[in-house]
Design a protein around this motif. Structure first.
Motif, short mmCIF file in Angstrom:
data_model
loop_
_atom_site.label_atom_id
_atom_site.label_comp_id
_atom_site.label_asym_id
_atom_site.label_seq_id
_atom_site.Cartn_x
_atom_site.Cartn_y
_atom_site.Cartn_z
N ASN A 1 0.83 -1.21 0.00
CA ASN A 1 0.00 0.00 0.00
C ASN A 1 0.86 1.26 0.00
OD1 ASN A 1 -2.56 -1.16 -0.24
ND2 ASN A 1 -2.64 -1.62 1.95
N VAL A 2 2.02 1.20 0.65
CA VAL A 2 2.96 2.33 0.60
C VAL A 2 3.50 2.48 -0.83
CG1 VAL A 2 5.19 3.22 1.44
CG2 VAL A 2 3.58 2.17 3.05
N PHE A 3 3.80 1.35 -1.49
CA PHE A 3 4.25 1.39 -2.89
C PHE A 3 3.21 2.12 -3.75
CE2 PHE A 3 7.03 -2.77 -2.76
CZ PHE A 3 7.93 -2.12 -1.92
N LYS A 4 1.92 1.82 -3.48
CA LYS A 4 0.84 2.48 -4.23
C LYS A 4 0.87 3.98 -3.98
CE LYS A 4 -2.57 -1.19 -3.62
NZ LYS A 4 -3.87 -1.53 -3.03
N ASP A 5 1.01 4.34 -2.70
CA ASP A 5 1.00 5.74 -2.31
C ASP A 5 2.15 6.51 -2.96
OD1 ASP A 5 -0.17 7.83 -0.71
OD2 ASP A 5 1.64 7.75 0.53
N ARG A 6 3.35 5.93 -2.97
CA ARG A 6 4.51 6.61 -3.57
C ARG A 6 4.32 6.74 -5.09
NH1 ARG A 6 4.96 9.50 -0.31
NH2 ARG A 6 6.73 10.48 -1.33
N THR A 7 3.79 5.69 -5.72
CA THR A 7 3.55 5.74 -7.17
C THR A 7 2.58 6.87 -7.49
OG1 THR A 7 3.87 3.34 -7.30
CG2 THR A 7 2.77 4.38 -9.16
N ARG A 8 1.50 6.93 -6.70
CA ARG A 8 0.48 7.97 -6.89
C ARG A 8 1.10 9.36 -6.71
NH1 ARG A 8 -2.95 5.81 -3.05
NH2 ARG A 8 -3.83 4.12 -4.29
N GLU A 9 1.86 9.51 -5.63
CA GLU A 9 2.45 10.79 -5.26
C GLU A 9 3.44 11.28 -6.33
OE1 GLU A 9 1.25 12.27 -2.58
OE2 GLU A 9 2.53 14.00 -3.07
N LEU A 10 4.37 10.42 -6.71
CA LEU A 10 5.42 10.85 -7.64
C LEU A 10 4.89 11.07 -9.05
CD1 LEU A 10 8.42 8.68 -6.40
CD2 LEU A 10 7.95 11.07 -5.93
N SER A 11 3.85 10.34 -9.42
CA SER A 11 3.35 10.51 -10.79
C SER A 11 2.47 11.75 -10.92
CB SER A 11 2.65 9.25 -11.28
OG SER A 11 1.67 8.85 -10.39
N LYS A 12 2.23 12.46 -9.80
CA LYS A 12 1.49 13.74 -9.89
C LYS A 12 2.31 14.78 -10.63
CE LYS A 12 -1.26 13.55 -5.67
NZ LYS A 12 -1.11 13.86 -4.23
N ASN A 13 3.63 14.65 -10.57
CA ASN A 13 4.52 15.58 -11.28
C ASN A 13 4.42 15.29 -12.78
OD1 ASN A 13 6.71 16.82 -12.50
ND2 ASN A 13 8.15 16.33 -10.86
N PRO A 14 3.90 16.25 -13.58
CA PRO A 14 3.69 15.98 -15.01
C PRO A 14 4.97 15.70 -15.79
CG PRO A 14 3.31 18.31 -14.50
CD PRO A 14 3.51 17.62 -13.18
N LYS A 15 6.12 16.08 -15.20
CA LYS A 15 7.39 15.83 -15.91
C LYS A 15 7.88 14.40 -15.73
CE LYS A 15 9.57 20.33 -15.39
NZ LYS A 15 10.73 20.83 -14.66
N ILE A 16 7.27 13.67 -14.79
CA ILE A 16 7.72 12.31 -14.50
C ILE A 16 6.99 11.30 -15.40
CG2 ILE A 16 7.63 10.48 -12.71
CD1 ILE A 16 9.91 12.55 -12.33
N ASN A 17 7.77 10.49 -16.09
CA ASN A 17 7.18 9.47 -16.98
C ASN A 17 7.37 8.06 -16.46
OD1 ASN A 17 6.04 10.83 -19.30
ND2 ASN A 17 8.14 11.58 -19.61
N TYR A 18 8.22 7.93 -15.47
CA TYR A 18 8.59 6.59 -15.05
C TYR A 18 8.79 6.54 -13.55
CZ TYR A 18 11.34 2.25 -15.02
OH TYR A 18 11.80 0.99 -14.79
N VAL A 19 8.16 5.57 -12.88
CA VAL A 19 8.37 5.37 -11.44
C VAL A 19 8.75 3.91 -11.24
CG1 VAL A 19 7.33 5.40 -9.14
CG2 VAL A 19 6.66 7.14 -10.80
#
Ligand SMILES: [Zn+2]
Ligand SMILES: [Zn+2]
Length: 306
Positions: A113-131
């Protein structure tokens, strides 16, 4: 048993399965030795406060269950336009001497669930294409600290290996009107390479495994990343992960695992890849790109399934 060259399901990658070579004499030992030190930067008392990004509530009588830190030695940062991204550390437990495989199913579910949270959080940045979320366990897998942890790497660029995989995936979909992984799951759950299968999750040793005891864990549903796993799928995946890692830990092999997911491409099939690092690649692998694997995936699956 004779050697056999196997091609990946749909990529241009080849593995030579050489079961006979397991028996060849060995005079070189690989061994993980860890350096004992009193100070640990991932223990509650050792954590540098200014690196803390987030703590997740405790599920036991501990100060927290999981903690996310900025990586003190980041590969990418948000300030560096030449190497843009974010690099975090996830401390999997406050307890120093517990391996991931020793955490209970509830704790591993919490970690997913933490993995989900980090994926969600980091992909909010529109410049990020890959997590990429990954774990190095043991010296043979590139781990530098003992305290159980995984890492999150996010970047603007999509690695070329994945771009290539998408191209192969798209041409497969054009031809068969289906996702290759949805097809692979259906085949492998009935094959001698099956490790686990129920309504939610299927795990198997891939046909052209590059590593001894390599295992892939899939949700049956065609989901592009971990944030879309429902509660049931998450807890079953945690159980299967625990089962496989416990087996690998018992035979004392370093391993890597990572989430195969992309946040900028919806038409993907998310899965978790476990790659134990028993054999070290030699000149044949580095020179030719052909990987030699002396443990047949059918045998690996029989061991991991037991
Ligand atoms: Zn520690
Ligand atoms: Zn699929």
């Amino acid at each position: 048993m004779l050697s056999e060259i196997r091609k990946d399901y749909f990529l241009n990658k080849y593995v030579i399965i050489t079961p006979g070579r397991v028996k060849r004499p060995r005079s070189v030992l690989t061994k993980t030795t860890s350096i004992k030190s009193k100070f640990c930067p991932f223990c509650p008392a050792g954590v540098e406060k200014n690196l803390v990004i987030k703590t997740y509530p405790s599920i036991k009588n501990k100060p927290w269950s999981v903690m996310v830190l900025k990586n003190k030695y980041p590969v990418v940062t948000l300030k560096n336009y030449k190497s843009y991204g974010q690099h975090e550390v996830i401390i999997e437990t406050p307890e120093h001497n517990r391996e991931l495989s020793e955490l209970n199913s509830k704790e591993i579910t919490n970690l997913l669930n933490v993995f989900k949270d980090r994926t969600r959080e980091l992909s909010k940045n529109p410049k990020i294409n890959y997590v990429l979320i990954f774990k190095n366990e043991g010296g043979g897998a590139g781990a530098s600290l003992n305290h159980a942890h995984s890492q999150v790497f996010s970047s603007q660029i999509l690695p070329p290996d994945l771009t290539e995989e998408f191209e192969h995936m798209r041409s497969y979909q054009k031809e068969h009107k289906k996702c290759p992984y949805c097809d692979i799951i259906k085949k492998e759950e009935k094959s001698p390479r099956r490790i686990y299968a129920d309504k939610q999750i299927v795990a198997f040793a891939p046909y052209a495994s590059s590593y001894h005891y390599e295992a892939w864990i899939f949700p049956r549903r065609h989901l592009d990343n971990i944030t879309n796993l429902n509660e049931k799928e998450t807890s079953v995946m945690a159980n299967v992960l625990k089962k496989i890692l416990t087996k690998i830990y018992k035979i004392n092999i370093s391993y890597n695992f990572f989430l195969h997911q992309v946040v900028s491409e919806k038409n993907q099939h998310f899965y978790l890849k476990i790659q134990p690092r028993e054999a070290v690649w030699g000149g044949l692998e580095l020179g030719s790109g052909l990987v030699v694997n002396s443990l047949a995936p059918e045998k690996a699956a029989a061991f991991l399934r037991k």
